[in-house]
Design a protein around this motif. Structure first.
Motif, mmCIF file in Angstrom:
data_model
loop_
_atom_site.group_PDB
_atom_site.id
_atom_site.type_symbol
_atom_site.label_atom_id
_atom_site.label_comp_id
_atom_site.label_asym_id
_atom_site.label_seq_id
_atom_site.Cartn_x
_atom_site.Cartn_y
_atom_site.Cartn_z
ATOM 1 N N TYR A 178 -156.467 76.718 40.004
ATOM 2 C CA TYR A 178 -157.111 75.425 39.921
ATOM 3 C C TYR A 178 -156.405 74.637 38.930
ATOM 4 O O TYR A 178 -155.992 73.302 39.060
ATOM 5 C CB TYR A 178 -158.513 75.516 39.406
ATOM 6 N N PHE A 179 -155.863 75.034 37.842
ATOM 7 C CA PHE A 179 -155.220 74.231 36.728
ATOM 8 C C PHE A 179 -153.815 73.770 37.126
ATOM 9 O O PHE A 179 -153.550 72.402 37.242
ATOM 10 C CB PHE A 179 -154.811 74.975 35.595
ATOM 11 N N ILE A 180 -153.093 74.650 37.981
ATOM 12 C CA ILE A 180 -151.847 74.231 38.451
ATOM 13 C C ILE A 180 -152.072 73.341 39.610
ATOM 14 O O ILE A 180 -151.279 72.070 39.663
ATOM 15 C CB ILE A 180 -151.107 75.426 39.256
ATOM 16 N N ALA A 181 -153.216 73.120 40.657
ATOM 17 C CA ALA A 181 -153.335 72.548 41.476
ATOM 18 C C ALA A 181 -153.572 70.820 41.124
ATOM 19 O O ALA A 181 -153.329 70.290 41.754
ATOM 20 C CB ALA A 181 -154.332 72.824 42.397
ATOM 21 N N GLN A 182 -154.052 70.843 39.760
ATOM 22 C CA GLN A 182 -154.277 69.508 39.169
ATOM 23 C C GLN A 182 -153.145 68.681 38.815
ATOM 24 O O GLN A 182 -153.222 67.753 38.431
ATOM 25 C CB GLN A 182 -155.377 69.677 38.164
ATOM 26 N N GLN A 183 -152.047 69.649 38.612
ATOM 27 C CA GLN A 183 -150.920 68.825 38.014
ATOM 28 C C GLN A 183 -150.248 68.085 38.966
ATOM 29 O O GLN A 183 -150.147 68.024 40.134
ATOM 30 C CB GLN A 183 -149.827 69.967 37.384
ATOM 31 N N VAL A 203 -164.919 64.745 37.177
ATOM 32 C CA VAL A 203 -165.616 65.956 37.470
ATOM 33 C C VAL A 203 -165.008 67.124 37.987
ATOM 34 O O VAL A 203 -165.436 68.475 38.314
ATOM 35 C CB VAL A 203 -166.814 65.769 38.558
ATOM 36 N N LYS A 204 -163.733 67.039 38.452
ATOM 37 C CA LYS A 204 -162.819 67.969 39.056
ATOM 38 C C LYS A 204 -162.208 68.914 37.809
ATOM 39 O O LYS A 204 -161.689 69.673 38.213
ATOM 40 C CB LYS A 204 -161.712 67.381 39.640
ATOM 41 N N ARG A 205 -162.452 68.370 36.745
ATOM 42 C CA ARG A 205 -161.923 69.043 35.315
ATOM 43 C C ARG A 205 -162.850 69.821 34.924
ATOM 44 O O ARG A 205 -163.860 69.665 34.761
ATOM 45 C CB ARG A 205 -161.071 67.990 34.474
ATOM 46 N N TYR A 206 -162.221 71.182 34.483
ATOM 47 C CA TYR A 206 -163.093 72.216 33.785
ATOM 48 C C TYR A 206 -162.684 72.328 32.601
ATOM 49 O O TYR A 206 -161.454 72.387 32.227
ATOM 50 C CB TYR A 206 -163.151 73.578 34.955
ATOM 51 N N PRO A 207 -163.745 72.426 31.425
ATOM 52 C CA PRO A 207 -163.047 72.355 30.193
ATOM 53 C C PRO A 207 -162.494 73.797 29.734
ATOM 54 O O PRO A 207 -162.786 74.674 30.239
ATOM 55 C CB PRO A 207 -164.409 72.224 29.077
ATOM 56 N N GLY A 208 -161.417 73.695 29.063
ATOM 57 C CA GLY A 208 -160.862 75.132 28.582
ATOM 58 C C GLY A 208 -159.906 75.475 29.545
ATOM 59 O O GLY A 208 -159.168 76.695 29.322
ATOM 60 N N LEU A 209 -159.671 74.867 30.680
ATOM 61 C CA LEU A 209 -158.852 75.342 31.753
ATOM 62 C C LEU A 209 -157.376 75.398 31.206
ATOM 63 O O LEU A 209 -156.496 76.281 31.648
ATOM 64 C CB LEU A 209 -158.976 74.548 32.939
ATOM 65 N N GLY A 210 -156.982 74.411 30.575
ATOM 66 C CA GLY A 210 -155.473 74.011 30.057
ATOM 67 C C GLY A 210 -155.260 75.284 29.016
ATOM 68 O O GLY A 210 -154.153 75.951 29.304
ATOM 69 N N ALA A 211 -156.188 75.568 27.985
ATOM 70 C CA ALA A 211 -155.751 76.395 27.057
ATOM 71 C C ALA A 211 -155.694 77.857 27.661
ATOM 72 O O ALA A 211 -154.900 78.733 27.496
ATOM 73 C CB ALA A 211 -156.818 76.626 26.148
ATOM 74 N N LEU A 212 -156.611 78.194 28.846
ATOM 75 C CA LEU A 212 -156.473 79.480 29.434
ATOM 76 C C LEU A 212 -155.311 79.699 30.240
ATOM 77 O O LEU A 212 -154.709 80.705 30.364
ATOM 78 C CB LEU A 212 -157.646 79.386 30.227
#
Lengths: 267, 309
Positions: B116-121, A7-16
């Motif tokens: 948020y993305f960086i914090a998950q790595q 649940v901590k992951r949001y879709p599309g975050l990586g691409a963004l």
């Protein structure tokens, strides 16, 4: 936990985020690519060439501006780092110091106030007291606004360091000076080094103040680059820009690596 | 601590031959006070004085009390001394505030998901990505703005790209507020990402799981859990971007062209070609007041929070 149901992951975050890093570096890459364009007009690609690097390196005005920038940056770095080191020692290590908080704010003032205001303020001051020497004007102004950049890493390092080593040295009858030279200084070196590097970079990059105070013979590199941009497309500009981008990349990497090393083996 | 200082003081007063050496700390603070006093505080007082002085006949200024520098912001003196309202400088002030606010907002919209993305790595990747965000900040500002002049300019990559979709050829996207905004967001974004990332990294992951367990979907969790908990980072990032954005000089000069000025470039002009020091100083004082208002609001907030804790 599988990725799909995390649940901590949001879709599309990586691409963004990938797009973000492209956005961050693509403009610099565009300048670097165009620096190898043989055509005088930046946007029109004809063929690969390194000729603009040759003409940039033979440009006397550019080299004079680089020399001015280096002289000012080296002196300002030494002055700013010394001031910052003394202030950090007094603020973090000093006993019974009044005005601690005010002093810290004063040291950091250049970070809080708009640079253009400080630039015109020093311009008026120097014209009132009749200071003519262009290099001296730049050194004074640069030393002032570089100080907080040197101060922050030194303070961080001093704060992260326990007093045990210094106390041990004192227990072993080391004088205050010996303790400082043989114990404190080597321990805060990472902070001192990265602070000095950042002060140097800030001085080298400064445009607003240097442009305001510039007079004959004290044109710094950014002020010269500004005049090239203003004059219209100079094909050498992209080559100069590329050389500077690479130089800052190397210096900033060294400074940031030393700073993070210092933070990791905390003591 | 202040007690011991007091007793030391009192005993020093009692016996003239005191043994206690001079507190070295004050000696250490002296150089920083001297340079900031001379190259920063004193000059700012002088700017305030010049802003209420008379314009010199050949540029510069003459001492004396004269509010023309300020009245010029709103009124233009006609041939017969009549005051005529001119909105041109008011427009520049409004543009400055709007562009700085938009820059802050756009930086925030970009920074939150990326942080948020960086914090998950993993921690090594985290360090690398933070380094990559920081790096451009240490590169020459003028060159980062110049890069956008190439990208948006005539024959630049972006107009060329748009031509594929039917934009007219020879299109230039330069010399408007949008170009200034693009360069500002680009130059200030690292200042937003770093503090936002620092507070997102500290976020307790179990709270997000708890929100999910209580049937909060991702959007609700973001709005009700993640954003409120990272507010300190968001606020300090917003200050770090908004304050320098208010004083932006190079972006409006190079990207906006001569006509789309901001307060910073207007000040620059008054001390360069315009040569109206009292007027330039008045604008500088206004800019300083804007920045102080933001900083004081922030300091009051911090004080209130400390009092509450």
């Amino acid at each position: 936990m599988s990725t799909k149901h995390d649940v901590k992951r949001y879709p599309g975050l990586g691409a963004l985020s990938v797009a973000f890093f492209v956005y961050l570096y693509a403009p610099l890459l565009v300048v670097i690519i165009y620096s190898f364009n043989a055509n005088r007009i930046t946007g029109v690609w004809t063929e690969f060439s390194v000729k603009w690097y040759g003409s940039a390196l033979n440009n006397k005005a550019l080299m004079a501006a680089l020399e001015t920038s280096l002289i000012v940056a080296v002196i300002a770095t030494v002055v700013a780092t010394s001031i910052a080191l003394m202030a950090a020692l007094a603020i973090i290590r000093g006993k019974n110091v009044r005005f601690r908080k005010v002093s810290e704010t004063v040291v950091n003032l250049p970070l809080l106030l708009p640079e253009i205001v400080l630039a015109v303020a020093t311009l008026i001051l120097f014209s009132l007291i009749g200071l003519q020497n262009g290099l001296l004007k730049l050194v004074i102004a640069h030393s002032a606004f570089c100080t907080p950049f040197a101060f922050l890493p030194i303070r961080a390092r001093l704060q992260g360091m326990s007093l045990d080593f210094e106390e041990a040295a004192t227990d072993l009858y080391a004088t205050r000076w010996t303790t400082f030279r043989r114990v404190t200084l080597p321990l805060i070196f990472p902070g001192l080094f990265s602070g000095a590097m950042l002060a140097f970079l800030i001085s080298m990059d400064d445009f607003i103040t240097s442009n305001m105070l510039a007079s004959g013979g004290s044109t710094t590199l950014p002020v010269y680059i500004f005049s090239l941009i203003r004059a219209g497309t100079s094909p050498e500009l992209n080559a100069i820009a590329t050389l500077l981008i690479v130089a800052s990349l190397i210096l900033a990497t060294i400074a940031l690596t030393v700073a993070s090393r210092g933070a990791r083996d905390d003591i | 601590m202040s007690d011991t200082a007091h007793t030391a003081h009192a005993s020093a007063g009692a016996s003239p031959a005191r043994r206690r050496p001079l507190n070295l700390a004050y000696l250490g603070l002296l150089p920083s006070w001297l340079i900031m006093g001379f190259a920063l505080l004193l000059p700012i007082l002088i700017v305030a004085a010049v802003s209420v002085s008379t314009r010199g006949a050949y540029g510069g200024f003459e001492w004396g009390f004269d509010l023309t520098g300020y009245s010029q912001i709103l009124f233009n003196e006609g041939w017969e001394g009549e005051m005529e309202f001119t909105p041109q400088y008011l427009i520049i002030i409004l543009r400055t505030i709007v562009l700085a606010a938009l820059t802050t907002l756009l930086c925030l919209v970009l920074a939150v998901p990326v942080s948020y993305f960086i914090a998950q790595q993993s921690s090594s990747r985290k360090a690398l990505l933070v380094y990559l965000v920081t790096l451009p900040f240490w590169m020459s500002l003028i060159l980062r703005v110049y890069a956008w002049m190439i990208i948006l300019g005539k024959d630049g990559p972006l107009p060329r790209f748009l031509e594929v979709f039917g934009a007219p050829s020879g299109l230039s996207l330069m010399y408007n507020d949008g170009a200034t905004l693009a360069a500002m967001v680009y130059t200030y974004i690292p200042l937003m990402v770093l503090p936002v990332f620092a507070s997102i990294e500290k976020l307790d992951g179990t709270l997000i799981e708890a929100a999910h367990d209580l049937y909060g979907n991702r959007w609700v969790t973001l709005r009700r859990v993640i954003l409120p908990l990272t507010a300190p980072g968001i606020i300090s990032g917003a200050i770090l971007v908004f304050v320098p954005a208010l004083g932006a000089v190079l972006e409006p000069i190079l990207m906006g062209g001569g006509k789309q000025m901001m307060m910073g470039s207007l000040i620059q002009l008054q001390f360069g070609g315009g040569r109206n020091w009292p007027f330039g100083s008045a604008i500088a004082v206004m800019l300083l007041v804007f920045v102080m208002i933001v900083l004081i609001i922030l300091a009051l907030r911090a004080a209130r929070k400390e009092a509450a804790a």
